[in-house]
Write a protein that holds these residues in place. Structure first.
Motif, PDB file in Angstrom:
ATOM      1  N   CYS A  61       0.844  -1.193   0.000  1.00  0.00           N
ATOM      2  CA  CYS A  61       0.000   0.000   0.000  1.00  0.00           C
ATOM      3  C   CYS A  61       0.876   1.239   0.000  1.00  0.00           C
ATOM      4  O   CYS A  61       2.014   1.222   0.476  1.00  0.00           O
ATOM      5  N   LEU A  62       0.330   2.292  -0.563  1.00  0.00           N
ATOM      6  CA  LEU A  62       1.009   3.578  -0.620  1.00  0.00           C
ATOM      7  C   LEU A  62      -0.040   4.651  -0.346  1.00  0.00           C
ATOM      8  O   LEU A  62      -1.146   4.583  -0.879  1.00  0.00           O
ATOM      9  N   VAL A  63       0.317   5.603   0.504  1.00  0.00           N
ATOM     10  CA  VAL A  63      -0.566   6.725   0.826  1.00  0.00           C
ATOM     11  C   VAL A  63       0.180   8.007   0.488  1.00  0.00           C
ATOM     12  O   VAL A  63       1.362   8.146   0.815  1.00  0.00           O
ATOM     13  N   TYR A  64      -0.518   8.930  -0.175  1.00  0.00           N
ATOM     14  CA  TYR A  64       0.098  10.221  -0.465  1.00  0.00           C
ATOM     15  C   TYR A  64      -0.949  11.317  -0.333  1.00  0.00           C
ATOM     16  O   TYR A  64      -2.158  11.067  -0.361  1.00  0.00           O
ATOM     17  N   MET A  65      -0.460  12.526  -0.191  1.00  0.00           N
ATOM     18  CA  MET A  65      -1.300  13.717  -0.261  1.00  0.00           C
ATOM     19  C   MET A  65      -0.712  14.614  -1.326  1.00  0.00           C
ATOM     20  O   MET A  65       0.496  14.604  -1.559  1.00  0.00           O
ATOM     21  N   SER A  66      -1.573  15.374  -1.971  1.00  0.00           N
ATOM     22  CA  SER A  66      -1.109  16.372  -2.931  1.00  0.00           C
ATOM     23  C   SER A  66      -2.127  17.501  -2.975  1.00  0.00           C
ATOM     24  O   SER A  66      -3.222  17.383  -2.423  1.00  0.00           O
ATOM     25  N   SER A  67      -1.741  18.565  -3.612  1.00  0.00           N
ATOM     26  CA  SER A  67      -2.649  19.691  -3.823  1.00  0.00           C
ATOM     27  C   SER A  67      -2.996  19.753  -5.297  1.00  0.00           C
ATOM     28  O   SER A  67      -2.138  19.505  -6.147  1.00  0.00           O
ATOM     29  N   PRO A  68      -4.255  20.082  -5.602  1.00  0.00           N
ATOM     30  CA  PRO A  68      -4.583  20.265  -7.017  1.00  0.00           C
ATOM     31  C   PRO A  68      -3.892  21.510  -7.550  1.00  0.00           C
ATOM     32  O   PRO A  68      -3.760  22.511  -6.841  1.00  0.00           O
ATOM     33  N   SER A  69      -3.406  21.445  -8.773  1.00  0.00           N
ATOM     34  CA  SER A  69      -2.750  22.595  -9.402  1.00  0.00           C
ATOM     35  C   SER A  69      -3.726  23.738  -9.620  1.00  0.00           C
ATOM     36  O   SER A  69      -3.347  24.895  -9.616  1.00  0.00           O
ATOM     37  N   ARG A  70      -4.970  23.374  -9.834  1.00  0.00           N
ATOM     38  CA  ARG A  70      -6.029  24.359  -9.999  1.00  0.00           C
ATOM     39  C   ARG A  70      -7.316  23.705  -9.531  1.00  0.00           C
ATOM     40  O   ARG A  70      -7.409  22.485  -9.450  1.00  0.00           O
ATOM     41  N   GLU A  71      -8.286  24.525  -9.236  1.00  0.00           N
ATOM     42  CA  GLU A  71      -9.570  23.979  -8.817  1.00  0.00           C
ATOM     43  C   GLU A  71     -10.238  23.293  -9.999  1.00  0.00           C
ATOM     44  O   GLU A  71     -10.302  23.845 -11.093  1.00  0.00           O
ATOM     45  N   MET A  72     -10.682  22.076  -9.770  1.00  0.00           N
ATOM     46  CA  MET A  72     -11.356  21.318 -10.822  1.00  0.00           C
ATOM     47  C   MET A  72     -12.854  21.326 -10.554  1.00  0.00           C
ATOM     48  O   MET A  72     -13.278  21.217  -9.401  1.00  0.00           O
ATOM     49  N   ASN A  73     -13.645  21.421 -11.618  1.00  0.00           N
ATOM     50  CA  ASN A  73     -15.088  21.353 -11.422  1.00  0.00           C
ATOM     51  C   ASN A  73     -15.522  19.895 -11.275  1.00  0.00           C
ATOM     52  O   ASN A  73     -14.733  18.973 -11.493  1.00  0.00           O
ATOM     53  N   ARG A  74     -16.770  19.704 -10.910  1.00  0.00           N
ATOM     54  CA  ARG A  74     -17.289  18.360 -10.640  1.00  0.00           C
ATOM     55  C   ARG A  74     -17.141  17.438 -11.853  1.00  0.00           C
ATOM     56  O   ARG A  74     -16.811  16.262 -11.714  1.00  0.00           O
ATOM     57  N   VAL A  75     -17.376  17.940 -13.053  1.00  0.00           N
ATOM     58  CA  VAL A  75     -17.264  17.133 -14.278  1.00  0.00           C
ATOM     59  C   VAL A  75     -15.823  16.657 -14.464  1.00  0.00           C
ATOM     60  O   VAL A  75     -15.577  15.493 -14.796  1.00  0.00           O
ATOM     61  N   GLU A  76     -14.852  17.544 -14.239  1.00  0.00           N
ATOM     62  CA  GLU A  76     -13.437  17.178 -14.369  1.00  0.00           C
ATOM     63  C   GLU A  76     -13.047  16.129 -13.331  1.00  0.00           C
ATOM     64  O   GLU A  76     -12.319  15.184 -13.639  1.00  0.00           O
ATOM     65  N   VAL A  77     -13.524  16.286 -12.107  1.00  0.00           N
ATOM     66  CA  VAL A  77     -13.214  15.317 -11.043  1.00  0.00           C
ATOM     67  C   VAL A  77     -13.808  13.957 -11.396  1.00  0.00           C
ATOM     68  O   VAL A  77     -13.142  12.920 -11.255  1.00  0.00           O
ATOM     69  N   GLN A  78     -15.050  13.939 -11.887  1.00  0.00           N
ATOM     70  CA  GLN A  78     -15.679  12.673 -12.265  1.00  0.00           C
ATOM     71  C   GLN A  78     -14.918  11.992 -13.409  1.00  0.00           C
ATOM     72  O   GLN A  78     -14.753  10.775 -13.415  1.00  0.00           O
ATOM     73  N   ALA A  79     -14.432  12.771 -14.372  1.00  0.00           N
ATOM     74  CA  ALA A  79     -13.643  12.208 -15.474  1.00  0.00           C
ATOM     75  C   ALA A  79     -12.335  11.624 -14.943  1.00  0.00           C
ATOM     76  O   ALA A  79     -11.914  10.535 -15.369  1.00  0.00           O
ATOM     77  N   LEU A  80     -11.696  12.321 -14.029  1.00  0.00           N
ATOM     78  CA  LEU A  80     -10.470  11.832 -13.400  1.00  0.00           C
ATOM     79  C   LEU A  80     -10.730  10.505 -12.688  1.00  0.00           C
ATOM     80  O   LEU A  80      -9.965   9.546 -12.831  1.00  0.00           O
ATOM     81  N   LEU A  81     -11.829  10.421 -11.956  1.00  0.00           N
ATOM     82  CA  LEU A  81     -12.173   9.198 -11.229  1.00  0.00           C
ATOM     83  C   LEU A  81     -12.474   8.038 -12.173  1.00  0.00           C
ATOM     84  O   LEU A  81     -12.054   6.907 -11.924  1.00  0.00           O
TER      85      LEU A  81
END
Length: 153
Positions: A13-33
């Motif tokens: 297992c690997l756990v990480y944290m990061s910050s988004p480079s820019r705010e993503m809208n809900r549609v972009e987040v769903q596409a990423l998922l």
């Protein structure tokens, strides 16, 4: 070696944290998922992704080579910056066996800890506790930042 449904190999297992480079809208987040789920299904990786407007917290599990390759792709993805690897080690069983990528998008005012608590109810206590501590630290940092900004407003 660990016995798993995939055969005999070590789980990692690997756990990480990061910050988004820019705010993503809900549609972009769903596409990423959707893309993450597709890739994780292909590579035998399971895990969770928790996202608020300021931070990603992700737990990946599977074969070590596949998990490390996934993290390497994430590390060069321009949608992330300030990537911090928090944890990586061999594990005895999957914590999220049915989830190619469970996800929780924290709403305004939701704490990262509350999201982690909901997603880790079936996890081993040690894993849930570790993820909760990461989330609590993030929530604390966010509160401290908000207090500093309020003093200067």
């Amino acid at each position: 070696m660990c016995e798993t449904v995939e055969g005999t190999f070590r789980l990692y297992c690997l756990v990480y944290m990061s910050s988004p480079s820019r705010e993503m809208n809900r549609v972009e987040v769903q596409a990423l998922l959707r893309r993450a789920k597709h890739n994780n299904d292909r590579d035998g990786i399971t895990g969770i992704l928790i996202h608020d407007s300021r931070r990603y917290l992700q737990y990946l599990e599977g074969g070590q080579a596949e998990v490390e390759a996934t993290f390497a792709r994430i590390s060069v993805d321009r949608r992330h910056h300030a990537i911090m690897r928090l944890h990586g080690l061999t594990i005895s069983r999957r914590q999220f066996p049915g989830w190619a990528m469970a996800s929780k998008i924290a709403g305004e005012g939701d704490s990262l800890k509350a999201s982690v608590e909901r997603l880790t109810q079936q996890c081993d206590l040690e894993v849930a506790d570790k993820l909760l501590r990461f989330a609590e630290a993030r929530d604390r940092a966010a509160c401290e930042k908000a207090a500093r900004l309020a003093r200067f407003a």
